[in-house]
Scaffold this active site. Structure first.
Site, PDB file in Angstrom:
ATOM      1  N   CYS A 111      23.328  64.985  32.780  1.00 16.94           N
ATOM      2  CA  CYS A 111      23.063  63.861  33.689  1.00 16.94           C
ATOM      3  C   CYS A 111      22.385  64.291  34.995  1.00 16.94           C
ATOM      4  O   CYS A 111      21.887  63.446  35.732  1.00 16.94           O
ATOM      5  CB  CYS A 111      24.348  63.111  33.981  1.00 16.94           C
ATOM      6  SG  CYS A 111      25.145  62.503  32.493  1.00 16.94           S
ATOM      7  N   HIS A 248      23.262  58.968  40.334  1.00 14.36           N
ATOM      8  CA  HIS A 248      23.468  58.861  38.890  1.00 14.36           C
ATOM      9  C   HIS A 248      24.422  57.695  38.627  1.00 14.36           C
ATOM     10  O   HIS A 248      25.452  57.550  39.290  1.00 14.36           O
ATOM     11  CB  HIS A 248      24.051  60.170  38.360  1.00 14.36           C
ATOM     12  CG  HIS A 248      24.438  60.086  36.930  1.00 14.36           C
ATOM     13  ND1 HIS A 248      23.585  59.593  35.969  1.00 14.36           N
ATOM     14  CD2 HIS A 248      25.582  60.410  36.290  1.00 14.36           C
ATOM     15  CE1 HIS A 248      24.190  59.628  34.797  1.00 14.36           C
ATOM     16  NE2 HIS A 248      25.410  60.111  34.964  1.00 14.36           N
ATOM     17  N   ASN A 278      25.471  54.166  31.416  1.00 20.70           N
ATOM     18  CA  ASN A 278      25.146  55.522  31.843  1.00 20.70           C
ATOM     19  C   ASN A 278      24.089  56.095  30.895  1.00 20.70           C
ATOM     20  O   ASN A 278      24.375  56.355  29.731  1.00 20.70           O
ATOM     21  CB  ASN A 278      26.435  56.369  31.808  1.00 20.70           C
ATOM     22  CG  ASN A 278      26.192  57.825  32.164  1.00 20.70           C
ATOM     23  OD1 ASN A 278      25.054  58.287  32.256  1.00 20.70           O
ATOM     24  ND2 ASN A 278      27.270  58.559  32.344  1.00 20.70           N
TER      25      ASN A 278
HETATM   26  O1  UT7 Z   1      27.596  61.207  33.429  1.00 18.75           O
HETATM   27  C1  UT7 Z   1      28.922  61.638  33.498  1.00 18.75           C
HETATM   28  C2  UT7 Z   1      29.584  61.078  32.289  1.00 18.75           C
HETATM   29  N1  UT7 Z   1      30.952  60.733  32.377  1.00 18.75           N
HETATM   30  C3  UT7 Z   1      31.559  59.983  33.338  1.00 18.75           C
HETATM   31  O2  UT7 Z   1      31.030  59.639  34.340  1.00 18.75           O
HETATM   32  C4  UT7 Z   1      32.986  59.608  33.073  1.00 18.75           C
HETATM   33  C5  UT7 Z   1      33.835  59.549  34.311  1.00 18.75           C
HETATM   34  N2  UT7 Z   1      35.106  58.934  33.999  1.00 18.75           N
HETATM   35  C6  UT7 Z   1      35.247  57.586  33.900  1.00 18.75           C
HETATM   36  O3  UT7 Z   1      34.300  56.858  34.116  1.00 18.75           O
HETATM   37  C7  UT7 Z   1      36.619  57.062  33.578  1.00 18.75           C
HETATM   38  O4  UT7 Z   1      37.544  58.136  33.501  1.00 18.75           O
HETATM   39  C8  UT7 Z   1      36.664  56.251  32.253  1.00 18.75           C
HETATM   40  C9  UT7 Z   1      35.927  54.941  32.434  1.00 18.75           C
HETATM   41  C10 UT7 Z   1      36.049  57.059  31.113  1.00 18.75           C
HETATM   42  C11 UT7 Z   1      38.118  55.922  31.889  1.00 18.75           C
HETATM   43  O5  UT7 Z   1      38.721  55.221  32.952  1.00 18.75           O
HETATM   44  P1  UT7 Z   1      40.152  55.668  33.486  1.00 18.75           P
HETATM   45  O6  UT7 Z   1      40.519  54.723  34.557  1.00 18.75           O
HETATM   46  O7  UT7 Z   1      40.075  57.129  33.848  1.00 18.75           O
HETATM   47  O8  UT7 Z   1      41.063  55.429  32.226  1.00 18.75           O
HETATM   48  P2  UT7 Z   1      41.972  56.462  31.417  1.00 18.75           P
HETATM   49  O9  UT7 Z   1      41.131  57.367  30.589  1.00 18.75           O
HETATM   50  O10 UT7 Z   1      42.966  57.059  32.342  1.00 18.75           O
HETATM   51  O11 UT7 Z   1      42.707  55.479  30.430  1.00 18.75           O
HETATM   52  C12 UT7 Z   1      43.615  54.469  30.907  1.00 18.75           C
HETATM   53  C13 UT7 Z   1      44.091  53.631  29.718  1.00 18.75           C
HETATM   54  C14 UT7 Z   1      44.549  54.497  28.542  1.00 18.75           C
HETATM   55  O12 UT7 Z   1      45.650  53.835  27.948  1.00 18.75           O
HETATM   56  P3  UT7 Z   1      47.156  54.315  28.227  1.00 18.75           P
HETATM   57  O13 UT7 Z   1      47.183  55.739  27.785  1.00 18.75           O
HETATM   58  O14 UT7 Z   1      47.343  54.150  29.707  1.00 18.75           O
HETATM   59  O15 UT7 Z   1      47.934  53.376  27.390  1.00 18.75           O
HETATM   60  C15 UT7 Z   1      43.366  54.489  27.608  1.00 18.75           C
HETATM   61  O16 UT7 Z   1      43.758  54.659  26.258  1.00 18.75           O
HETATM   62  O17 UT7 Z   1      43.011  52.844  29.219  1.00 18.75           O
HETATM   63  C16 UT7 Z   1      42.837  53.087  27.823  1.00 18.75           C
HETATM   64  N3  UT7 Z   1      41.433  52.964  27.501  1.00 18.75           N
HETATM   65  C17 UT7 Z   1      40.847  51.777  27.210  1.00 18.75           C
HETATM   66  N4  UT7 Z   1      41.354  50.530  27.111  1.00 18.75           N
HETATM   67  C18 UT7 Z   1      40.501  49.546  26.802  1.00 18.75           C
HETATM   68  C19 UT7 Z   1      40.477  53.914  27.461  1.00 18.75           C
HETATM   69  N5  UT7 Z   1      39.290  53.389  27.129  1.00 18.75           N
HETATM   70  C20 UT7 Z   1      39.496  52.059  26.971  1.00 18.75           C
HETATM   71  C21 UT7 Z   1      38.662  50.977  26.630  1.00 18.75           C
HETATM   72  N6  UT7 Z   1      39.204  49.739  26.556  1.00 18.75           N
HETATM   73  N7  UT7 Z   1      37.350  51.138  26.396  1.00 18.75           N
END
Ligand code: UT7
Length: 321
Positions: A111, A248, A278
């Site tokens: 990225c 980004h 993204n």
């Molecule tokens: O170019 C660089 C590329 N990468 C990035 O920029 C990624 C940076 N990170 C992020 O943007 C965030 O970490 C995410 C958007 C990927 C995830 O958001 P988060 O607030 O960190 O969520 P999390 O991974 O802590 O997950 C929270 C909950 C989990 O459930 P439990 O374990 O609390 O029951 C996940 O299983 O949300 C769940 N979850 C979803 N629920 C609905 C994860 N993905 C999804 C989804 N829909 N798509």
């Protein structure tokens, strides 16, 4: 002496996939995706290749700059999703544009790729090796994404953006920083083909994006403002001197976190991730092109561009538009 962006262009695949469309593939909701990321839709290839998108973006950037392909000395494509290992996307683009005088090669810094390519062009031009460059960020990430993994498939989109740059005596890029930390590569990775030859047969890993989202999030919110502060110090400027921070486009909450750390109004941080997701190396040049075509970039404005991603890699530059 420096380099100046003279023209911009971008192209997205035709098909637009909304968050609601994704609820048919994985257990998610429009509300969750918007709240956690700011993304509402993204464009997904139904046949367009990285090269197709890059060629189209380059044609628009050249037209915007009023230049022809044979005026390009250096053609750099930043991508982490080429269709083939060889020839490079850049060489394929060179052939299709008939940019016969250019030297062409790809660069992969995920990225941060567009920014690293821009800095590479700056270094070549500053050193007097070349006078002009086409710099492209182009991705078809949809082929690297596991469409059963809701943690990643909701984030990414396909597209390409390009800029044409030329040597200039005043203004242009005022300074840049770039960093890598390969020791943290595991937090965002995508395997390629496994080793299989008459002497080795290594079990294949799934060749899909795997990500520790929380780690990447924390890295971005910490390192990007530090990189921006570093490049501002290098150029004797402060965040208050900057008109626009073109970052980004990974997650709106990351952009908010960066704005807060820099103590800058969020209005200075344009976004398009709500419509395109993204797009890795394509994110910054596509956003730049949108801003340029909307007339939001006025001559003399001070911009910071900053990218970050897998590697880990991150960097920033300051320029006068
Ligand atoms: O170019 C660089 C590329 N990468 C990035 O920029 C990624 C940076 N990170 C992020 O943007 C965030 O970490 C995410 C958007 C990927 C995830 O958001 P988060 O607030 O960190 O969520 P999390 O991974 O802590 O997950 C929270 C909950 C989990 O459930 P439990 O374990 O609390 O029951 C996940 O299983 O949300 C769940 N979850 C979803 N629920 C609905 C994860 N993905 C999804 C989804 N829909 N798509």
């Amino acid at each position: 002496m420096s380099i100046k962006i003279i023209g911009t262009g971008s192209t997205l695949p035709e098909k637009c996939v909304t968050n609601n469309d994704l609820t048919k593939l994985v257990e998610t909701s429009d509300e969750w995706i918007r709240e956690r990321t700011g993304i509402g839709s993204r464009h997904v290839s139904t046949g367009e290749t990285v090269t197709d998108l890059a060629v189209s973006a380059c044609e628009k950037a050249l037209a915007d700059a009023g230049k022809s392909a044979d005026q390009v000395d250096l053609l750099l494509v930043a991508t982490c999703s080429p269709e083939c290992g060889i020839p490079s996307v850049a060489c394929q683009v060179q052939s299709r544009l008939v940019a016969s005088n250019a030297v062409a090669f790809d660069l992969n810094a995920a990225c941060a790729g567009f920014l690293f390519a821009l800095n590479t062009a700056w270094a070549y031009i500053e050193a007097g090796v070349y006078r002009s460059a086409l710099i492209v960020g182009a991705e078809v990430l949809s082929k690297l994404v596991d469409w059963t993994d809701r943690g990643t498939c909701i984030l990414f989109g396909d597209g390409a953006g390009a800029v044409y740059v030329e040597k200039c005596e005043q203004g242009g890029i005022l300074g840049f920083v770039q960093h890598s930390d390969g020791s943290r590569g595991e937090v965002l990775k995508c395997d390629s083909r496994a080793l299989k030859n008459p002497y080795a047969d290594v079990p294949a890993q799934a060749p899909y994006v795997q990500m520790d989202g929380r780690e990447v999030f924390a890295f971005a919110v910490r390192q990007v403002p530090a990189g921006i502060q570093e490049v501002l110090e290098q150029t004797g400027m402060a965040p208050e001197d900057i008109d626009m921070f073109v970052l980004h486009q990974a997650n709106y909450r990351i952009i908010e976190g960066i704005a807060k750390r820099l103590k800058q109004d969020i209005a200075k941080f344009p976004v398009n991730l709500n419509k395109v997701g993204n797009m890795s190396s394509a994110a910054i040049p596509v956003l730049l092109d949108e801003l340029n075509r909307a007339g939001r970039l006025q001559k003399g404005m001070k911009l910071v561009l900053s990218g970050f991603g897998a590697g880990l890699t991150w960097g920033a530059c300051v320029l006068t538009w």
